[in-house]
Design an enzyme around this catalytic site. Structure first.
Site, PDB file in Angstrom:
ATOM      1  N   HIS A  59       0.829  -1.210   0.000  1.00  0.00           N
ATOM      2  CA  HIS A  59       0.000   0.000   0.000  1.00  0.00           C
ATOM      3  C   HIS A  59       0.863   1.260   0.000  1.00  0.00           C
ATOM      4  O   HIS A  59       0.486   2.273  -0.601  1.00  0.00           O
ATOM      5  CB  HIS A  59      -0.940  -0.006   1.202  1.00  0.00           C
ATOM      6  CG  HIS A  59      -1.933  -1.126   1.183  1.00  0.00           C
ATOM      7  ND1 HIS A  59      -2.865  -1.264   0.186  1.00  0.00           N
ATOM      8  CD2 HIS A  59      -2.121  -2.168   2.036  1.00  0.00           C
ATOM      9  CE1 HIS A  59      -3.608  -2.347   0.425  1.00  0.00           C
ATOM     10  NE2 HIS A  59      -3.177  -2.904   1.540  1.00  0.00           N
ATOM     11  N   HIS A 348      22.938  16.762  10.266  1.00  0.00           N
ATOM     12  CA  HIS A 348      22.612  16.993  11.670  1.00  0.00           C
ATOM     13  C   HIS A 348      23.709  16.466  12.588  1.00  0.00           C
ATOM     14  O   HIS A 348      24.083  17.132  13.568  1.00  0.00           O
ATOM     15  CB  HIS A 348      21.280  16.320  12.024  1.00  0.00           C
ATOM     16  CG  HIS A 348      20.991  16.313  13.489  1.00  0.00           C
ATOM     17  ND1 HIS A 348      21.355  15.256  14.311  1.00  0.00           N
ATOM     18  CD2 HIS A 348      20.402  17.227  14.299  1.00  0.00           C
ATOM     19  CE1 HIS A 348      20.996  15.527  15.557  1.00  0.00           C
ATOM     20  NE2 HIS A 348      20.409  16.709  15.565  1.00  0.00           N
ATOM     21  N   TYR A 356      27.446  22.269  17.995  1.00  0.00           N
ATOM     22  CA  TYR A 356      26.709  22.315  19.262  1.00  0.00           C
ATOM     23  C   TYR A 356      27.533  21.758  20.416  1.00  0.00           C
ATOM     24  O   TYR A 356      27.733  22.432  21.436  1.00  0.00           O
ATOM     25  CB  TYR A 356      25.407  21.532  19.112  1.00  0.00           C
ATOM     26  CG  TYR A 356      24.526  21.541  20.340  1.00  0.00           C
ATOM     27  CD1 TYR A 356      23.724  22.640  20.633  1.00  0.00           C
ATOM     28  CD2 TYR A 356      24.496  20.455  21.210  1.00  0.00           C
ATOM     29  CE1 TYR A 356      22.912  22.653  21.763  1.00  0.00           C
ATOM     30  CE2 TYR A 356      23.701  20.453  22.342  1.00  0.00           C
ATOM     31  CZ  TYR A 356      22.909  21.556  22.611  1.00  0.00           C
ATOM     32  OH  TYR A 356      22.131  21.566  23.732  1.00  0.00           O
ATOM     33  N   HIS A 383      23.230  27.810   3.858  1.00  0.00           N
ATOM     34  CA  HIS A 383      22.162  27.620   2.875  1.00  0.00           C
ATOM     35  C   HIS A 383      22.005  28.865   1.994  1.00  0.00           C
ATOM     36  O   HIS A 383      21.873  28.755   0.764  1.00  0.00           O
ATOM     37  CB  HIS A 383      20.840  27.313   3.578  1.00  0.00           C
ATOM     38  CG  HIS A 383      20.682  25.880   3.990  1.00  0.00           C
ATOM     39  ND1 HIS A 383      21.271  25.367   5.117  1.00  0.00           N
ATOM     40  CD2 HIS A 383      19.995  24.859   3.419  1.00  0.00           C
ATOM     41  CE1 HIS A 383      20.955  24.090   5.243  1.00  0.00           C
ATOM     42  NE2 HIS A 383      20.190  23.751   4.222  1.00  0.00           N
TER      43      HIS A 383
END
Length: 477
Positions: A59, A348, A356, A383
């Site tokens: 499906h 990421h 980070y 970007h």
């Protein structure tokens, strides 16, 4: 009439119920059965990727078939319109030929860029490792020297020169994207290689071990081609290469390229050619944004499927790279925080480890909000830099969306938001954002085409021309 209506509604509800029951049953079978019982190969979830797993459900695969059917209709409509207008079939693909122009120069530029990345950072690191066995004062001087040379290379050799070649030779958009995206990728990879190996050498020097563990050139070369931005000496590897799988993925990339071509030819170019006849105003912008949502979403999904699923999986298969977790189920996200973590896992992870986490290490785990802001700012600047160089103008639409709405939604629509309503909100905002991006950048592109300046300047590069340009009515005659 009422009885016929009720019978049709009952049949429709029965069909929907049967469809959902079949989908749930097949999904439960996939969850209950071990991986080796469901799939022909013994690959784990991390080795397969989410879409490969979902496409095993009939499906879900039907949705893929629906996209193929839409591509066929795009092709047929283009052929029919061209036949009516020209009296013959037009098979020149002029937009693709233009977008990927100057390919020989693109290949030469990429080769020079790649060879410099292969030789310069590795040799600098190797020479620096040898200098660390000398006295403390001399090793510190060598560290400053090699560190300065490395930063100069990253800034000028890998940062400025490719951009200079692209701008001075007026590369068309797709050729620009090839060079600039490769430039960013190689800069991120070289940073990861240095960042992961320098601490190991410093630890060796502190512990006074017999010899530092210096990666071999073959390990570095493998990393430059591997579909990851985090350097490791060894990666999980598959035993064989499935060349049929590689061919399938590369053909799907080619299919997505033609799909994007027909999206622009049928949905974007006719709209923006007509819109450029009028001055920029609020009504035209609103209509433009909503008319651009469909092509914007199609371009987003095609870019995701072509690059993050097909292209990276093809290279991973050729390199026997086993970790295929390039993305997660971002489409089920109910928060923007989860969406940013799962949309592009490759980028990421690099931002998390080297922006980070390193910021928290330097600030002794203080200022977590500032660290998050640094991640958003760096991502938005890169970007916008890519779009500005490739399109030939600075129009910070994506930067504003990223830094304003993206950052705001990251805190408002956070991980504690659960339920279908938040997933609907996320998709609605993505649809609108794509419409804004396609609309405003396309308007600016056509404005610079129809209203060129006699003398280009840096101020002209920064000033939006779509706000004041009105195309002459006889421009197409």
């Amino acid at each position: 009439g009422q009885s016929l209506k009720s019978d049709l509604m009952c049949q429709f509800e029965n069909h929907i119920a049967d469809f959902m029951d079949g989908l749930i049953e097949e999904s439960m079978i996939l969850e209950a059965a071990p991986v080796s019982a469901v799939f022909s190969s013994s690959l784990s979830d991390k080795e397969r990727g989410k879409l490969s797993e979902l496409f095993e459900v009939n499906h879900i695969r039907t949705i893929y078939h629906m996209f193929i059917a839409a591509l066929i209709l795009f092709i047929l409509s283009t052929f029919v319109v061209d036949f009516i207008d020209e009296g013959r079939l037009v098979l020149d693909f002029d937009l693709l030929v233009y977008a990927f122009g100057q390919l020989p120069l693109v290949v030469c530029t990429w080769m020079c860029m790649f060879l410099s990345v292969l030789l310069v950072p590795y040799n600098l690191f190797h020479l620096w490792c040898q200098s660390q066995s000398s006295s403390h004062g001399k090793s510190r001087l060598c560290s400053w020297l090699f560190g300065s040379v490395y930063l100069i290379y990253q800034t000028l050799g890998l940062g400025f020169l490719p951009t200079y070649v692209v701008v001075t030779n007026s590369f068309p958009p797709a050729s620009c994207f090839i060079i600039i995206l490769e430039q960013v990728r190689l800069m991120m990879k070289t940073h990861s290689f240095i960042r992961e190996n320098v601490p190991r050498v410093l630890t060796w020097k502190k512990d006074k071990n017999p010899a530092p563990v210096v990666p071999q050139l073959s390990q570095y070369l493998y990393f430059l081609f591997a579909p990851t931005l985090i350097y490791r000496d060894k990666y999980p590897r598959n035993p064989v290469i499935r060349w049929s799988y590689v061919a399938t993925k590369l053909l799907q990339v080619l299919g997505c390229l033609f799909y994007t071509y027909y999206v622009f030819v049928r949905l974007c170019i006719p709209q923006f050619r007509s819109n450029s006849l009028h001055l920029f105003d609020l009504r035209a912008m609103v209509l433009c944004v909503f008319n651009s949502i469909l092509p914007g979403v199609l371009v987003l999904l095609l870019g995701f499927f072509a690059f993050l699923h097909c292209w990276l999986n093809a290279f991973a298969e050729m390199l026997r790279f086993a970790d295929r977790m390039f993305y997660k189920d971002w489409w089920n996200s109910t928060s923007y925080a989860n969406y940013y973590r799962t949309w592009n896992v490759v980028v990421h992870d690099w931002l998390f480890y080297y922006v980070y986490r390193d910021f928290l290490w330097m600030s002794q785990k203080h200022f977590r909000t500032v660290a998050l802001l640094c991640v958003f700012t760096l991502s938005a600047v890169v970007h916008e830099y890519i779009l500005a160089v490739c399109f030939g103008f600075f129009y910070p639409v994506l930067f504003c969306l990223f830094m304003c709405f993206g950052l705001m939604f990251n805190f408002i629509v956070h991980d504690q938001r659960k339920g279908p309503i938040w997933n609907i909100f996320m998709w609605t905002s993505i649809f609108l954002g794509q419409g804004v991006i396609i609309c405003l950048y396309s308007q600016e592109w056509y404005a610079r085409h129809y209203c060129p300046q006699k003398e280009s300047s840096f101020l002209d590069f920064l000033k939006p021309r779509s706000w004041s340009c009105q195309r002459p009515l006889m421009a197409d005659s």
